[in-house]
Write a protein that holds these residues in place. Structure first.
Motif, PDB file in Angstrom:
ATOM      1  N   GLN A  20       0.832  -1.210   0.000  1.00 43.17           N
ATOM      2  CA  GLN A  20       0.000   0.000   0.000  1.00 43.17           C
ATOM      3  C   GLN A  20       0.862   1.253   0.000  1.00 43.17           C
ATOM      4  OE1 GLN A  20      -2.356  -1.152   3.433  1.00 43.17           O
ATOM      5  NE2 GLN A  20      -4.186  -1.174   2.148  1.00 43.17           N
ATOM      6  N   ARG A  21       1.899   1.271   0.811  1.00 44.95           N
ATOM      7  CA  ARG A  21       2.791   2.438   0.864  1.00 44.95           C
ATOM      8  C   ARG A  21       3.493   2.637  -0.473  1.00 44.95           C
ATOM      9  NH1 ARG A  21       6.885   4.937   4.070  1.00 44.95           N
ATOM     10  NH2 ARG A  21       7.456   6.716   2.809  1.00 44.95           N
ATOM     11  N   LEU A  22       3.984   1.532  -1.067  1.00 45.50           N
ATOM     12  CA  LEU A  22       4.645   1.619  -2.369  1.00 45.50           C
ATOM     13  C   LEU A  22       3.687   2.184  -3.410  1.00 45.50           C
ATOM     14  CD1 LEU A  22       7.162   0.905  -4.136  1.00 45.50           C
ATOM     15  CD2 LEU A  22       5.984  -1.255  -4.623  1.00 45.50           C
ATOM     16  N   SER A  81      24.160  -0.730  -6.552  1.00 45.19           N
ATOM     17  CA  SER A  81      23.843  -0.353  -5.187  1.00 45.19           C
ATOM     18  C   SER A  81      23.792  -1.625  -4.348  1.00 45.19           C
ATOM     19  CB  SER A  81      22.481   0.352  -5.104  1.00 45.19           C
ATOM     20  OG  SER A  81      22.087   0.502  -3.755  1.00 45.19           O
ATOM     21  N   PRO A  82      24.257  -1.548  -3.108  1.00 47.89           N
ATOM     22  CA  PRO A  82      24.130  -2.722  -2.242  1.00 47.89           C
ATOM     23  C   PRO A  82      22.678  -3.080  -1.930  1.00 47.89           C
ATOM     24  CG  PRO A  82      25.140  -0.877  -1.051  1.00 47.89           C
ATOM     25  CD  PRO A  82      24.981  -0.453  -2.476  1.00 47.89           C
ATOM     26  N   ARG A  83      21.754  -2.166  -2.165  1.00 49.87           N
ATOM     27  CA  ARG A  83      20.338  -2.434  -1.931  1.00 49.87           C
ATOM     28  C   ARG A  83      19.736  -3.337  -3.004  1.00 49.87           C
ATOM     29  NH1 ARG A  83      16.940   2.834  -0.692  1.00 49.87           N
ATOM     30  NH2 ARG A  83      15.422   1.215  -0.198  1.00 49.87           N
ATOM     31  N   MET A 100      14.498  -6.194  -2.451  1.00 46.94           N
ATOM     32  CA  MET A 100      13.591  -6.770  -1.477  1.00 46.94           C
ATOM     33  C   MET A 100      13.478  -5.816  -0.299  1.00 46.94           C
ATOM     34  SD  MET A 100      13.632 -10.543   0.264  1.00 46.94           S
ATOM     35  CE  MET A 100      13.221 -11.349  -1.281  1.00 46.94           C
ATOM     36  N   ILE A 101      12.250  -5.448   0.025  1.00 47.24           N
ATOM     37  CA  ILE A 101      12.035  -4.531   1.143  1.00 47.24           C
ATOM     38  C   ILE A 101      11.290  -5.253   2.255  1.00 47.24           C
ATOM     39  CG2 ILE A 101      12.130  -2.445  -0.267  1.00 47.24           C
ATOM     40  CD1 ILE A 101       9.068  -2.384  -0.148  1.00 47.24           C
ATOM     41  N   ASP A 108      11.938   4.587   0.363  1.00 47.86           N
ATOM     42  CA  ASP A 108      12.495   5.911   0.623  1.00 47.86           C
ATOM     43  C   ASP A 108      12.773   6.659  -0.673  1.00 47.86           C
ATOM     44  OD1 ASP A 108      14.697   4.539  -0.385  1.00 47.86           O
ATOM     45  OD2 ASP A 108      15.868   4.676   1.465  1.00 47.86           O
ATOM     46  N   ALA A 109      13.344   7.840  -0.542  1.00 54.67           N
ATOM     47  CA  ALA A 109      13.614   8.697  -1.706  1.00 54.67           C
ATOM     48  C   ALA A 109      14.500   7.998  -2.727  1.00 54.67           C
ATOM     49  CB  ALA A 109      14.244  10.012  -1.249  1.00 54.67           C
ATOM     50  N   GLU A 110      15.493   7.258  -2.282  1.00 49.18           N
ATOM     51  CA  GLU A 110      16.387   6.581  -3.226  1.00 49.18           C
ATOM     52  C   GLU A 110      15.617   5.582  -4.083  1.00 49.18           C
ATOM     53  OE1 GLU A 110      20.782   4.684  -3.051  1.00 49.18           O
ATOM     54  OE2 GLU A 110      19.342   3.740  -1.674  1.00 49.18           O
ATOM     55  N   LEU A 111      14.847   4.697  -3.456  1.00 53.30           N
ATOM     56  CA  LEU A 111      14.072   3.712  -4.204  1.00 53.30           C
ATOM     57  C   LEU A 111      13.061   4.392  -5.113  1.00 53.30           C
ATOM     58  CD1 LEU A 111      13.300   0.735  -4.753  1.00 53.30           C
ATOM     59  CD2 LEU A 111      11.691   0.924  -2.838  1.00 53.30           C
ATOM     60  N   LEU A 112      12.384   5.398  -4.602  1.00 52.41           N
ATOM     61  CA  LEU A 112      11.374   6.091  -5.402  1.00 52.41           C
ATOM     62  C   LEU A 112      11.998   6.882  -6.543  1.00 52.41           C
ATOM     63  CD1 LEU A 112       9.099   7.043  -2.435  1.00 52.41           C
ATOM     64  CD2 LEU A 112       8.584   5.354  -4.217  1.00 52.41           C
ATOM     65  N   ASP A 113      13.208   7.385  -6.370  1.00 54.43           N
ATOM     66  CA  ASP A 113      13.920   8.037  -7.480  1.00 54.43           C
ATOM     67  C   ASP A 113      14.254   7.027  -8.572  1.00 54.43           C
ATOM     68  OD1 ASP A 113      13.790  10.498  -6.232  1.00 54.43           O
ATOM     69  OD2 ASP A 113      15.899  10.492  -5.587  1.00 54.43           O
ATOM     70  N   TRP A 114      14.668   5.822  -8.185  1.00 53.95           N
ATOM     71  CA  TRP A 114      14.943   4.777  -9.175  1.00 53.95           C
ATOM     72  C   TRP A 114      13.676   4.439  -9.947  1.00 53.95           C
ATOM     73  CZ3 TRP A 114      17.724   1.006  -5.306  1.00 53.95           C
ATOM     74  CH2 TRP A 114      18.986   1.506  -4.985  1.00 53.95           C
TER      75      TRP A 114
END
Length: 126
Positions: A20-22, A81-83, A100-101, A108-114
């Motif tokens: 839902q958040r994603l 990225s190590p993520r 995987m979250i 966060d901003a990094e994932l959403l920027d990608w």
């Protein structure tokens, strides 16, 4: 939330907060997105798919958070990225990245920027 998305989660119902958040963040940041539910993944498209949510594991079971959600996105290059748990190039210059979250803080901003970059790449494809 639509019934098909709720039924998609099945045994992973504890991860629905992550989904839902994603979804909220993607719809807030990327204009013109449609959400399509299939048997194994939920696709965010504009009109082509640029990000995907699934419960397909990309880590060995001992290293998976509980609950977890796998977020995938496509770019024309390999993001380092190590993520990023895995990156594959199914077609030349078409890289699919899997992250995987296990918590809402990881959306966060990094994932959403990608993901926003993936949306822009998707719109540019012919």
């Amino acid at each position: 939330m639509e019934a098909d998305i709720l039924s998609f989660s099945g045994e992973h119902s504890r991860a629905m907060g992550l989904y839902q958040r994603l979804e909220e963040e993607i719809l807030r940041r990327v204009p013109g997105v449609t959400v399509k539910t299939a048997r194994t993944q939920i696709t965010f498209a504009n009109p082509r798919g640029f990000a995907f949510a699934s419960f397909l594991p990309v880590r060995p079971a001992a290293r998976r958070p509980k609950p977890y959600l796998t977020v995938s996105f496509g770019l024309n290059y390999r993001k380092e990225s190590p993520r990023i748990d895995a990156a594959v190039e199914p077609y030349p210059n078409r890289w699919t990245h899997h992250v995987m979250i296990g918590s809402e803080e990881e959306i966060d901003a990094e994932l959403l920027d990608w993901i926003a970059e993936a949306a822009a790449f998707s719109r540019s494809k012919r």
